[in-house]
Design a protein around this motif. Structure first.
Motif, PDB file in Angstrom:
ATOM      1  N   GLU A 165      44.496   1.870  15.384  1.00 55.21           N
ATOM      2  CA  GLU A 165      43.730   1.338  16.511  1.00 55.21           C
ATOM      3  C   GLU A 165      42.241   1.593  16.312  1.00 55.21           C
ATOM      4  O   GLU A 165      41.403   0.727  16.598  1.00 55.21           O
ATOM      5  N   ARG A 205      41.039  -0.947  13.891  1.00 54.00           N
ATOM      6  CA  ARG A 205      40.819  -2.244  14.533  1.00 54.00           C
ATOM      7  C   ARG A 205      39.435  -2.301  15.168  1.00 54.00           C
ATOM      8  O   ARG A 205      38.694  -3.283  15.008  1.00 54.00           O
ATOM      9  N   LYS A 206      39.080  -1.264  15.894  1.00 51.59           N
ATOM     10  CA  LYS A 206      37.761  -1.233  16.538  1.00 51.59           C
ATOM     11  C   LYS A 206      36.651  -1.263  15.494  1.00 51.59           C
ATOM     12  O   LYS A 206      35.647  -1.970  15.659  1.00 51.59           O
ATOM     13  N   GLU A 259      37.413  -6.277  15.616  1.00 58.31           N
ATOM     14  CA  GLU A 259      38.395  -7.294  15.984  1.00 58.31           C
ATOM     15  C   GLU A 259      38.977  -6.995  17.357  1.00 58.31           C
ATOM     16  O   GLU A 259      39.434  -5.878  17.612  1.00 58.31           O
ATOM     17  N   ARG A 318      41.686  -8.502  18.426  1.00 60.90           N
ATOM     18  CA  ARG A 318      43.113  -8.451  18.152  1.00 60.90           C
ATOM     19  C   ARG A 318      43.327  -8.570  16.644  1.00 60.90           C
ATOM     20  O   ARG A 318      42.525  -9.177  15.938  1.00 60.90           O
ATOM     21  N   ILE A 319      44.405  -7.996  16.183  1.00 55.60           N
ATOM     22  CA  ILE A 319      44.713  -8.024  14.754  1.00 55.60           C
ATOM     23  C   ILE A 319      46.091  -8.635  14.540  1.00 55.60           C
ATOM     24  O   ILE A 319      46.935  -8.671  15.438  1.00 55.60           O
ATOM     25  N   TYR A 372      52.798   0.829  17.122  1.00 60.27           N
ATOM     26  CA  TYR A 372      51.518   0.230  17.519  1.00 60.27           C
ATOM     27  C   TYR A 372      51.759  -0.802  18.625  1.00 60.27           C
ATOM     28  O   TYR A 372      51.009  -0.870  19.606  1.00 60.27           O
ATOM     29  N   ARG A 382      46.614  -5.655  21.807  1.00 59.70           N
ATOM     30  CA  ARG A 382      45.626  -5.777  20.720  1.00 59.70           C
ATOM     31  C   ARG A 382      46.202  -6.553  19.529  1.00 59.70           C
ATOM     32  O   ARG A 382      45.564  -6.655  18.497  1.00 59.70           O
TER      33      ARG A 382
END
Length: 472
Positions: free
Chosen positions: A166, A169-170, A174, A176-177, A192, A199
């Motif tokens: 997570e 990702r930030k 993004e 959402r991934i 996850y 997300r």
């Protein structure tokens, strides 16, 4: 239709640079806390690699990948395997991003004394005394690895990896991934989706792991049944394929006789003169060949060992590597993800008997048995205990699984799909082997269509066995 680019601005960007020996890819690190509950405490660097979308004008977003293990490197996968194993369509539409989970590869790897690793006792203790020696060894090894690794050793569980993902990702900027997880990487994806489901744009999971199994016997027996099923598929192939080095022979008799000779110390290791192979080592090597499935290689290996003439092996020592430490993350992850702790030899012997009854030729699942034995003597408490999967915000997930997977039984995937309560579909590849995605046009098209255009296959869909080793 494919979705529009989902990038946003991130205050914690990764400093990307060309990767050594892979200048078409980018490498970087992301500094993260070892203990999420102490964000101001010790940190480590999460190793990351990225191959940007080859058609940036049609870019869908980021595809995070994890190839499993526990202990396989997402960085290595991205740099050396993704181009061969992922379709040109996926590589053109996504930035493929792999990371080494904490404790693995370039992300503060779990390190242990090689001399101690080489002194591992048998994972088949014959009595209470040998069981206690196994437990004492595991405790000694655990403390050795903790000492050489540092505080991260106690936080190598998959739940911690999920929080790292997570944070990644930030850092990638993004909203959402998309995610592709294989084998143990499906546990990362499942958890996850449980914690950060909103997300996720899309998530494809192959060779799925069921983390809800709390019964040690159920875990061992289901794994053993899967290993034995793959052995039977191998025997059937040998019976019909002239390319099998054992074709025309009674393969079960050859196999069982080979393991009995190994029990007596009569089989030499062809790779290390002076060393013998026990039955569990032979079974484990062949078991790994079933992953392909590399049945021709397995048959040649068995035939070569069976052809050995009886003789007393000359004494020998394993070759020295000159390295006092070795990366060994498996137990640090597995024993913090699963609360399997046989308490004494009587319980352990009952479990061993149950798995051998389920897999009389493979004598259980060699890898899972060794994994369980490696946790004997560990603390009862685990960071990431088993539980039923609970999804509330995740989009529809795509699960794919081989009917004849040697390691992860199809029943595990069916149970995970049931726990998602309609938030996942399961596509079954009707052949053998552990990999699923790149087995045929059918499997590739299903996953590509899902990841690129969010086209979800019907639940219960199948793809025929396509490899000659699976169906001829």
């Amino acid at each position: 239709m494919a979705e529009a680019d989902t990038r946003t601005t991130s205050p914690t960007a990764i400093d990307w640079k060309p990767c050594p020996d892979h200048e078409t890819a980018e490498c970087g690190t992301l500094r993260l806390p070892v203990d999420r509950s102490r964000p101001e405490g010790e940190t480590f660097d999460l190793a990351v690699a990225r191959r940007k979308a080859t058609d940036p004008d049609r870019r869908v977003g980021v595809l995070l990948v994890n190839p499993g293990g526990p202990g396989d490197s997402g960085v290595n996968y991205t740099l050396t395997r993704a181009e061969a194993q992922l379709s040109a369509e996926l590589r053109s539409r996504f930035d493929v991003v792999g990371f080494d989970p904490r404790g693995v590869g370039g992300s503060r790897p779990v390190m242990c004394s090689k001399k101690l690793l080489d002194a591992r006792p048998s994972v088949y203790p014959r009595d209470q005394g040998e069981f206690e020696r196994l437990a004492a060894y595991n405790r000694e090894l655990r403390e050795d690895c903790r000492r050489h690794t540092g505080p991260l050793f106690d936080h190598a569980d998959t739940l911690s990896v999920v929080h790292d993902m997570e944070a990644l990702r930030k850092a990638l900027g993004e909203r959402r991934i998309s995610f592709f997880g294989h084998s143990y990487g499906t546990l990362i994806g499942e958890q996850y989706a449980e914690l950060y489901g909103d997300r996720i744009r899309a998530m494809s999971l192959t060779a799925n792991v069921d983390h809800s199994i709390t019964g040690t016997r159920e875990f061992l027996v289901s794994s053993a049944t899967s290993a034995e099923d793959s052995w039977r598929q191998f025997v059937k192939w040998c019976d019909r394929a002239r390319s099998c080095a054992l074709h025309g022979r009674d393969v079960p008799a050859v196999w069982d006789g080979l393991l009995e000779r190994a029990d007596r110390g009569g089989i030499r290791d062809p790779e290390q003169p002076g060393r013998t192979l026990d039955a569990s080592e032979i079974a484990l090597r062949v078991f790994k060949m079933f992953y392909g499935p590399d049945w021709a290689e397995a048959a040649t290996f068995v035939a070569r060992l069976d052809a050995q003439r009886p003789e007393t092996p000359a004494p020998g020592e394993p070759p020295e590597t000159g390295q006092p430490l070795k990366a060994e993350p498996f137990a640090a992850v597995f024993c913090q993800d699963w609360r399997f702790r046989p308490r004494d030899h009587r319980e352990f012997a009952r479990l061993t008997a149950a798995e051998r009854q389920a897999a009389p030729h493979m004598r259980g699942s060699p890898r899972v048995h060794a994994a369980l034995a490696g946790c004997v003597g560990w603390p009862e408490r685990v960071n990431n205990p088993q539980h039923d999967l609970r999804l509330s915000k995740a989009p529809k997930l795509l699960m794919m699984h081989s009917r004849h997977d040697p390691a992860n039984p199809l029943s595990w995937a069916a149970e995970v799909r049931r726990q998602t309560r309609g938030r996942a579909v399961l596509l079954t590849y009707e052949g053998a082997g552990h990999r699923v995605y790149d087995r045929s046009d059918c499997t590739r098209d299903a996953m590509d269509g899902y990841l690129v255009a969010l086209k979800v296959p019907h639940d219960g869909s199948t793809c025929a066995a396509a490899d000659p080793a699976d169906g001829d």
